[in-house]
Design a protein around this motif. Structure first.
Motif, PDB file in Angstrom:
ATOM      1  N   UNK A 130       8.660   7.310 -10.986  1.00 45.09           N
ATOM      2  CA  UNK A 130       8.936   5.838 -10.970  1.00 45.09           C
ATOM      3  C   UNK A 130       8.846   5.448  -9.504  1.00 45.09           C
ATOM      4  N   UNK A 131       8.087   4.423  -8.990  1.00 45.00           N
ATOM      5  CA  UNK A 131       8.107   3.671  -7.875  1.00 45.00           C
ATOM      6  C   UNK A 131       8.327   2.160  -8.367  1.00 45.00           C
ATOM      7  N   UNK A 132       9.481   1.712  -7.944  1.00 51.76           N
ATOM      8  CA  UNK A 132      10.017   0.408  -8.367  1.00 51.76           C
ATOM      9  C   UNK A 132       9.271  -0.662  -7.740  1.00 51.76           C
ATOM     10  N   UNK A 133       9.262  -1.967  -8.088  1.00 53.89           N
ATOM     11  CA  UNK A 133       8.899  -3.201  -7.740  1.00 53.89           C
ATOM     12  C   UNK A 133       8.842  -3.389  -6.303  1.00 53.89           C
ATOM     13  N   UNK A 134       7.678  -3.743  -5.652  1.00 48.93           N
ATOM     14  CA  UNK A 134       7.721  -3.650  -3.987  1.00 48.93           C
ATOM     15  C   UNK A 134       6.562  -4.658  -3.584  1.00 48.93           C
ATOM     16  N   UNK A 135       6.788  -5.827  -4.126  1.00 48.12           N
ATOM     17  CA  UNK A 135       5.718  -6.885  -3.755  1.00 48.12           C
ATOM     18  C   UNK A 135       5.972  -7.527  -2.466  1.00 48.12           C
ATOM     19  N   UNK A 136       4.675  -8.090  -1.816  1.00 45.20           N
ATOM     20  CA  UNK A 136       4.887  -8.670  -0.564  1.00 45.20           C
ATOM     21  C   UNK A 136       5.699  -9.851  -0.838  1.00 45.20           C
ATOM     22  N   UNK A 137       6.364 -10.334   0.242  1.00 44.99           N
ATOM     23  CA  UNK A 137       7.111 -11.623   0.078  1.00 44.99           C
ATOM     24  C   UNK A 137       6.181 -12.664  -0.362  1.00 44.99           C
ATOM     25  N   UNK A 138       6.803 -13.458  -1.273  1.00 46.57           N
ATOM     26  CA  UNK A 138       6.180 -14.847  -1.415  1.00 46.57           C
ATOM     27  C   UNK A 138       6.303 -15.003  -3.095  1.00 46.57           C
ATOM     28  N   UNK A 139       5.574 -15.318  -3.744  1.00 43.47           N
ATOM     29  CA  UNK A 139       5.595 -15.663  -5.328  1.00 43.47           C
ATOM     30  C   UNK A 139       6.047 -14.412  -6.048  1.00 43.47           C
ATOM     31  N   UNK A 140       6.736 -14.439  -7.222  1.00 42.48           N
ATOM     32  CA  UNK A 140       7.190 -13.545  -8.135  1.00 42.48           C
ATOM     33  C   UNK A 140       6.056 -12.819  -8.652  1.00 42.48           C
ATOM     34  N   UNK A 141       6.088 -11.361  -8.899  1.00 41.84           N
ATOM     35  CA  UNK A 141       4.936 -10.617  -9.536  1.00 41.84           C
ATOM     36  C   UNK A 141       5.534 -10.245 -11.029  1.00 41.84           C
TER      37      UNK A 141
END
Length: 153
Positions: free
Chosen positions: A98-109
């Protein structure tokens, strides 16, 4: 008939807690699923982010989960093979597990956790990709379900 997939960590469409993301402890969330009335021989789970900047990002590939399993515990070890739980493939961070959520800053993914009920244990090695798993599963799929959570930074 779809498999009901849930987590005590978050509900459908809700924010995934930080402990399950790269900003926190990066622990896989606990998952639970309903029993299928079909002759299931194994389960597989794939977690993915279709909102990633360049393409769908694969966060987790785990398969050959025993047919009697009704879920996965939180914090599944980041190893290729876990006795009694299953084999893990490689995620798009190039690690097994597992590699958890790690989106770029900004809107929700959006993060989709998908469960697949299969009519056999798959003859795939640990470290396979989600694409390899999906190709192998194609002719063995009995049922499926999903749970979607969101995350933003």
């Amino acid at each position: 008939m779809a498999i009901s997939l849930s987590s005590p960590a978050f509900s459908e469409g809700a924010m995934i807690p930080k402990r399950h993301a790269c900003d926190g402890n990066n622990l896989s969330p606990e998952l639970a699923w309903s029993k299928s009335g079909l002759p299931v021989k194994s389960y597989a789970v794939v977690a993915e982010d279709p909102d990633a900047p360049s393409r769908t990002f694969i966060h987790w590939v785990i398969f050959n989960i025993p047919p009697e399993a009704r879920g996965l515990p939180a914090g599944v070890a980041v190893r290729k093979e876990i006795p009694g739980i299953g084999r893990q493939g490689v995620n798009d961070a190039k690690t097994n597990g597992y590699f958890g959520p790690c989106p770029p800053p900004g809107k929700p993914h959006r993060y989709f956790f998908r469960i697949f009920a299969l009519d056999e244990m798959l003859d795939l090695p640990s470290g396979c990709t989600a694409a390899e798993l999906q190709r192998e599963m194609q002719s063995h799929l009995l049922d499926s379900g999903s749970l979607m959570g969101t995350y933003h930074r």
